[in-house]
Design a protein around this motif. Structure first.
Motif, PDB file in Angstrom:
ATOM      1  N   SER A 117     -21.783 -19.933  49.438  1.00  0.00           N
ATOM      2  CA  SER A 117     -20.560 -19.265  49.850  1.00  0.00           C
ATOM      3  C   SER A 117     -20.944 -17.879  50.392  1.00  0.00           C
ATOM      4  O   SER A 117     -22.096 -17.645  50.758  1.00  0.00           O
ATOM      5  N   VAL A 121     -15.533 -14.153  51.230  1.00  0.00           N
ATOM      6  CA  VAL A 121     -14.398 -14.644  50.442  1.00  0.00           C
ATOM      7  C   VAL A 121     -13.623 -13.475  49.826  1.00  0.00           C
ATOM      8  O   VAL A 121     -12.474 -13.646  49.417  1.00  0.00           O
ATOM      9  N   ASN A 135     -10.476 -12.041  43.289  1.00  0.00           N
ATOM     10  CA  ASN A 135     -10.047 -13.142  44.148  1.00  0.00           C
ATOM     11  C   ASN A 135      -9.927 -12.778  45.624  1.00  0.00           C
ATOM     12  O   ASN A 135      -9.626 -13.639  46.454  1.00  0.00           O
ATOM     13  N   GLU A 149     -11.703 -18.406  54.864  1.00  0.00           N
ATOM     14  CA  GLU A 149     -10.838 -19.294  54.090  1.00  0.00           C
ATOM     15  C   GLU A 149     -11.471 -20.661  53.880  1.00  0.00           C
ATOM     16  O   GLU A 149     -11.262 -21.301  52.847  1.00  0.00           O
ATOM     17  N   ARG A 152     -13.717 -20.294  51.006  1.00  0.00           N
ATOM     18  CA  ARG A 152     -12.933 -20.240  49.776  1.00  0.00           C
ATOM     19  C   ARG A 152     -12.523 -21.652  49.345  1.00  0.00           C
ATOM     20  O   ARG A 152     -12.619 -22.010  48.171  1.00  0.00           O
ATOM     21  N   GLU A 155     -15.422 -23.531  47.919  1.00  0.00           N
ATOM     22  CA  GLU A 155     -15.623 -23.206  46.499  1.00  0.00           C
ATOM     23  C   GLU A 155     -14.649 -23.981  45.621  1.00  0.00           C
ATOM     24  O   GLU A 155     -15.023 -24.517  44.569  1.00  0.00           O
ATOM     25  N   ARG A 173     -22.471 -16.533  46.146  1.00  0.00           N
ATOM     26  CA  ARG A 173     -21.775 -15.744  47.174  1.00  0.00           C
ATOM     27  C   ARG A 173     -22.794 -14.780  47.780  1.00  0.00           C
ATOM     28  O   ARG A 173     -23.202 -13.810  47.153  1.00  0.00           O
TER      29      ARG A 173
END
Length: 313
Positions: A117, A121, A135, A149, A152, A155, A173
């Motif tokens: 990732s 995010v 978040n 997105e 995200r 994930e 990440r």
């Protein structure tokens, strides 16, 4: 045959090719899966004659017929801001449909999977530094939305597969990373600055240059990725990887001018839409997991990268 095997999706790319090398050094059989949309065959040219390395040219958005492996590394996505404008649908589907295809493959062969990732995010974060529990603040309809997105959702999909199929999948990440094998036309700040410096052009800083990033040299990142794959308790979890030395873009430009010994100056252009103002990883979790400590300083890493870019340009 070696005792362990891995598939690296996106293995022809900047980070992926370095990961393939690292795995081969540890006596893995390595399968590199890439459609070479942004990855480049020349990144792998020194590996292609090896018996323990095989390139599979395919697209993870399409049905996959792949050999069984022990480990799956999903690094297959365009990550350049320039590509966000040109290939938004491909990027969105790579990180959603492509991720599903690799998750199904990992389930079928009982493989451990790592999903790459991104710090994107977190969007333009309202929490600093960024922790894994934050978040994010993402504009899902903005120019970066196709990447931000879809990562995200990727994930979310990994968590769903872990919960429903008990798949051992872990997520990293990745914060800003640089080094040899980046594309000169990548569109990210270090390739832009280095290309301009080598050509004697002024370095283009967007905004006033006070926005910050934290840059990790590629060998440190790959070491972190390899360590995360080895940790038993990471199944279903996520961790930041990068370097937490924060620097303004203006400072970065001045450092590159010094390191490259160029005659270039600095010019300023308007800040692009949704460009994050601050970006630095909180590395507390990775430190606890395996004492993660990037070792390559920015100036040393830039010198190595400049040498590569000079050969390319």
């Amino acid at each position: 045959m070696n005792s362990q095997s891995a598939l690296v999706a996106g293995g022809g790319g900047f980070v992926g090719s370095h990961l393939c090398e690292s795995l081969l050094e540890d006596d893995y059989d390595v399968f590199c899966l890439d459609n070479f949309g942004s990855g480049r065959p020349e990144n792998l040219s020194h590996l292609t004659e090896r018996d323990d390395f095989k390139t599979i040219e395919a697209d993870i958005r399409e049905p996959l017929d792949l050999p069984p492996v022990d480990e799956v590394y999903h690094l297959a996505s365009r990550a350049s801001p320039k590509d966000f404008q040109q290939y938004p649908v491909r990027i969105a589907l790579t990180n959603t449909k492509g991720t599903k295809n690799l998750l199904d493959y990992a389930v079928d062969h009982d493989a451990t999977m790592l999903f790459a990732s991104t710090s994107e995010v977190y969007g333009d974060p309202k929490v600093h530094p960024q922790t894994e529990s934050y978040n994010g603040n993402v504009n899902i309809r903005g120019p970066r939305g196709c990447y931000d997105e879809s990562k995200r959702f990727g994930e979310t999909l990994t968590v769903a597969y872990h919960n429903q199929y008990d798949l051992d999948v872990r997520t990293v990440r990745i914060f800003n990373t640089y080094g040899p094998r980046m594309r000169a036309d990548d569109g990210r700040v270090i390739p832009n600055f280095l290309t301009q410096a080598i050509r004697g052009d002024d370095l283009t800083v967007y905004g006033d240059g006070t926005q910050t990033r934290s840059f990790c040299y590629v060998s440190d990142l790959v070491q972190g990725i390899r360590q995360i794959m080895k940790i038993d308790e990471m199944a279903g979890d996520v961790v930041n990887l990068g370097n937490d030395r924060e620097i303004t873009i203006k400072e970065l430009a001045k450092t590159i001018l010094e390191v490259s010994k160029t005659e270039s100056g600095i010019t300023y252009e308007p800040l692009p839409e949704d460009d994050p103002t601050r970006r630095r990883p909180d590395l507390s979790k990775s430190d606890q997991l395996f004492d993660f400590d990037p070792t390559v300083g920015l100036e040393i890493g830039l010198k190595r990268t400049i040498d590569y870019f000079e050969d390319q340009i």
